[in-house]
Design a protein around this motif. Structure first.
Motif, PDB file in Angstrom:
ATOM      1  N   ASP A 131       0.883  -1.172   0.000  1.00 25.33           N
ATOM      2  CA  ASP A 131       0.000   0.000   0.000  1.00 25.33           C
ATOM      3  C   ASP A 131       0.919   1.219   0.000  1.00 25.33           C
ATOM      4  OD1 ASP A 131      -2.596  -0.987  -0.028  1.00 25.33           O
ATOM      5  OD2 ASP A 131      -2.727  -1.133   2.150  1.00 25.33           O
ATOM      6  N   GLY A 171     -10.128  -5.201   5.274  1.00 31.48           N
ATOM      7  CA  GLY A 171     -10.786  -5.170   6.568  1.00 31.48           C
ATOM      8  C   GLY A 171     -11.683  -3.935   6.543  1.00 31.48           C
ATOM      9  N   GLU A 190     -13.097  -8.742   8.523  1.00 28.95           N
ATOM     10  CA  GLU A 190     -12.088  -8.968   7.484  1.00 28.95           C
ATOM     11  C   GLU A 190     -12.763  -9.407   6.185  1.00 28.95           C
ATOM     12  OE1 GLU A 190      -9.035  -8.139   7.413  1.00 28.95           O
ATOM     13  OE2 GLU A 190      -8.179  -9.278   5.760  1.00 28.95           O
ATOM     14  N   LYS A 191     -12.513  -8.645   5.156  1.00 26.40           N
ATOM     15  CA  LYS A 191     -12.941  -8.942   3.784  1.00 26.40           C
ATOM     16  C   LYS A 191     -14.409  -9.403   3.660  1.00 26.40           C
ATOM     17  CE  LYS A 191      -8.263  -9.597   2.176  1.00 26.40           C
ATOM     18  NZ  LYS A 191      -7.302 -10.035   3.163  1.00 26.40           N
ATOM     19  N   ILE A 203      -9.755  -0.636   5.787  1.00 31.22           N
ATOM     20  CA  ILE A 203      -8.451  -0.484   6.441  1.00 31.22           C
ATOM     21  C   ILE A 203      -7.355  -0.515   5.384  1.00 31.22           C
ATOM     22  CG2 ILE A 203      -6.843  -1.479   8.116  1.00 31.22           C
ATOM     23  CD1 ILE A 203      -9.301  -2.809   9.468  1.00 31.22           C
TER      24      ILE A 203
END
Ligand code: G1P
Length: 277
Positions: A131, A171, A190-191, A203
């Motif tokens: 990222d 997330g 999460e996902k 996130i």
């Protein structure tokens, strides 16, 4: 105060095969600088000097990058090419680098737990190098989060709004707005599929974690994808105490995808490289 930054960098980078077959994905360059160096520079610019890198098999190039290459440096000494090594040199001189290996790939939570011996019992930052976050008009994302930590003294995750149909890649949090761009987290998944997502606030790979997170991770069962998820451990922390989510100023490129990688390359070429930055 926060001194250490952890970089989980053990993943295989399968989305970039064959480029990542023999080379760590964190060494992929955005123009002429590898992703891991952007990440370390962001941490250094936030005042962190101790870099803790969680590596795995086939990741030796990461260690070599943050070391002196005597032959190369001897070869280019006194030539105008020397300036190309200046940024790396400066990091080597001003920061320390410590490494540990994640022996089995059991998820991001597990990777962070593998870094525990390098961090010890103090708050720390986590940066996911794929990222790429840039803020050309002020503090980097990590520096913004460190300022926030000084005020609130609890774990913080960086967030960004994403289109609803993208929630399954991240997330996702929901929480109460406590001041502009800052939420107190009360849900974290999460996902999630779009229909299960508690919001569209995703996130991004920047975290400030308090050290109690390690015991919480150690107690976390495998979750999404059969992996030990940092998101699940953070959810426990949010229930016990407080976790903040922070909508940061700046741009974020998902360099784990071809599209994000190309966008980052074009942006850095035009806004940094051509301007000699
Ligand atoms: C990880 C985290 C996820 C977060 C994402 C940010 O996922 O598990 O919560 O939103 O990083 O990039 P990964 O991209 O490693 O699958």
């Amino acid at each position: 105060m926060i001194r250490k930054c952890l970089f989980p960098a053990a993943g295989y980078g399968t989305r970039f095969l064959p480029a990542t077959k023999a080379m760590p994905k964190e060494m992929l360059p955005i123009v002429n600088k590898p992703l891991i160096q952007y990440a370390v520079e962001e941490a250094r610019d936030a005042g962190l000097q101790n870099m803790a890198i969680v590596t795995g098999r086939g990741k030796r190039a990461l260690e070599d990058h943050f070391d002196i290459s005597y032959e190369l440096e001897h070869q280019i000494r006194g030539t105008e090419k020397e300036k190309f090594l200046a940024s790396t040199r400066e990091l080597i001189e001003t920061c320390t680098f410590a490494y540990t290996r994640q022996v089995e790939m059991k998820g991001l939570g597990h990777a962070i737990l593998s870094g525990r011996p390098l961090i010890g019992d103090e708050p720390f930052a986590v940066v996911l190098a794929d990222d790429l976050c840039l803020n050309l008009h002020g503090d980097g994302v990590l520096a913004q989060m460190i300022k926030l930590y000084k005020k609130f003294r609890c774990s913080i995750v960086a967030i960004q709004e994403v289109p609803r149909d993208q929630t399954h890649k991240y997330g996702v949090i929901a929480g109460d707005l406590i001041s502009e761009g800052i939420y107190r987290v009360n849900t974290m998944v999460e996902k999630p599929a779009p229909e299960d997502a508690p919001s569209n606030m995703a996130i991004i790979g920047r975290y400030i974690l308090t050290p109690d997170i390690f015991d919480l991770i150690a107690d976390t069962q495998p979750g999404k994808g059969g992996e030990i998820q940092i998101t699940d451990a953070l959810m426990k922390q949010a229930k016990n105490g407080c976790v903040l989510a922070y909508k940061f100023d700046g741009l974020r490129f998902d360099c784990g995808s071809a599209e994000g990688y190309i966008d980052a390359t074009n942006f850095c070429y035009e806004q940094l490289y051509l301007k000699g930055l």
